[in-house]
Design a protein around this motif. Structure first.
Motif, mmCIF file in Angstrom:
data_model
loop_
_atom_site.group_PDB
_atom_site.id
_atom_site.type_symbol
_atom_site.label_atom_id
_atom_site.label_comp_id
_atom_site.label_asym_id
_atom_site.label_seq_id
_atom_site.Cartn_x
_atom_site.Cartn_y
_atom_site.Cartn_z
ATOM 1 N N ILE A 35 0.918 -1.205 -0.090
ATOM 2 C CA ILE A 35 0.023 -0.084 0.128
ATOM 3 C C ILE A 35 0.818 1.261 -0.075
ATOM 4 O O ILE A 35 2.124 1.422 0.581
ATOM 5 C CB ILE A 35 -0.794 0.072 0.924
ATOM 6 C CG1 ILE A 35 -0.444 0.137 2.530
ATOM 7 C CG2 ILE A 35 -1.943 -1.069 0.942
ATOM 8 C CD1 ILE A 35 -1.010 0.594 3.837
ATOM 9 N N LYS A 36 0.401 2.214 -0.469
ATOM 10 C CA LYS A 36 0.847 3.717 -0.662
ATOM 11 C C LYS A 36 -0.098 4.751 -0.840
ATOM 12 O O LYS A 36 -1.705 4.185 -1.289
ATOM 13 C CB LYS A 36 1.930 3.732 -1.678
ATOM 14 C CG LYS A 36 1.541 3.779 -2.900
ATOM 15 C CD LYS A 36 2.572 3.828 -4.063
ATOM 16 C CE LYS A 36 2.077 3.993 -5.200
ATOM 17 N NZ LYS A 36 3.177 4.203 -6.506
ATOM 18 N N GLU A 37 -0.325 6.149 -0.627
ATOM 19 C CA GLU A 37 -1.168 7.009 -0.752
ATOM 20 C C GLU A 37 -1.601 6.797 -2.260
ATOM 21 O O GLU A 37 -0.684 6.751 -3.185
ATOM 22 C CB GLU A 37 -0.531 8.115 -0.479
ATOM 23 C CG GLU A 37 -0.241 8.291 0.964
ATOM 24 C CD GLU A 37 0.261 9.672 1.501
ATOM 25 O OE1 GLU A 37 0.653 10.644 0.555
ATOM 26 O OE2 GLU A 37 0.493 10.039 2.480
ATOM 27 N N GLY A 38 -2.875 6.843 -2.401
ATOM 28 C CA GLY A 38 -3.522 6.993 -3.730
ATOM 29 C C GLY A 38 -3.771 5.655 -4.298
ATOM 30 O O GLY A 38 -4.537 5.551 -5.352
ATOM 31 N N ILE A 39 -3.512 4.522 -3.596
ATOM 32 C CA ILE A 39 -3.933 3.335 -4.081
ATOM 33 C C ILE A 39 -5.361 3.147 -3.865
ATOM 34 O O ILE A 39 -6.009 3.509 -2.806
ATOM 35 C CB ILE A 39 -3.026 2.083 -3.357
ATOM 36 C CG1 ILE A 39 -1.662 2.159 -3.756
ATOM 37 C CG2 ILE A 39 -3.780 0.676 -3.642
ATOM 38 C CD1 ILE A 39 -1.108 1.552 -5.049
ATOM 39 N N VAL A 40 -6.194 2.170 -4.795
ATOM 40 C CA VAL A 40 -7.638 1.976 -4.754
ATOM 41 C C VAL A 40 -7.600 0.733 -3.979
ATOM 42 O O VAL A 40 -6.912 -0.455 -4.626
ATOM 43 C CB VAL A 40 -8.220 2.118 -6.052
ATOM 44 C CG1 VAL A 40 -9.972 1.803 -5.730
ATOM 45 C CG2 VAL A 40 -7.976 3.815 -6.663
ATOM 46 N N LEU A 41 -8.590 0.570 -3.077
ATOM 47 C CA LEU A 41 -8.739 -0.780 -2.360
ATOM 48 C C LEU A 41 -10.369 -1.364 -2.496
ATOM 49 O O LEU A 41 -11.298 -0.190 -2.595
ATOM 50 C CB LEU A 41 -8.463 -0.678 -0.948
ATOM 51 C CG LEU A 41 -6.975 -0.413 -0.720
ATOM 52 C CD1 LEU A 41 -7.097 -0.175 1.038
ATOM 53 C CD2 LEU A 41 -6.053 -1.268 -0.859
ATOM 54 N N LYS A 42 -10.629 -2.506 -2.784
ATOM 55 C CA LYS A 42 -11.797 -2.976 -2.737
ATOM 56 C C LYS A 42 -12.043 -3.765 -1.449
ATOM 57 O O LYS A 42 -11.071 -4.456 -0.679
ATOM 58 C CB LYS A 42 -12.112 -4.046 -3.814
ATOM 59 C CG LYS A 42 -12.311 -3.406 -5.225
ATOM 60 C CD LYS A 42 -12.567 -4.663 -5.904
ATOM 61 C CE LYS A 42 -11.375 -5.348 -6.658
ATOM 62 N NZ LYS A 42 -11.742 -6.401 -7.727
#
Length: 70
Positions: A35-42
């Motif tokens: 993970i890092k800032e800006g990543i989209v998670l479901k």
């Protein structure tokens, strides 16, 4: 539901729901390792990275920056 990682502070990720803009806090240990800032998670049983949506958002942001600095 889909969330974008807004920021990470002291092992807590601040996630923003893409439709409602509601923010939630989740321990980093409960998220995928990459993970890092800006990543989209479901959100399914667990949070998983939505690679397709993340790439789409990155391309959109890149295009906006190109237009901004023309």
């Amino acid at each position: 539901m889909k969330y974008v990682i807004d920021r990470i502070e002291n092992e807590i990720a601040i996630l923003e729901e893409l439709n409602t803009k509601e923010k939630i806090e989740v321990e980093v240990s409960k998220l995928p390792n990459e993970i890092k800032e800006g990543i989209v998670l479901k959100k399914e049983e667990n949070f998983i990275i939505d690679t397709e949506e993340t790439l789409s958002r990155e391309e959109d942001i890149s295009e906006r920056f190109k237009k901004l600095f023309k």
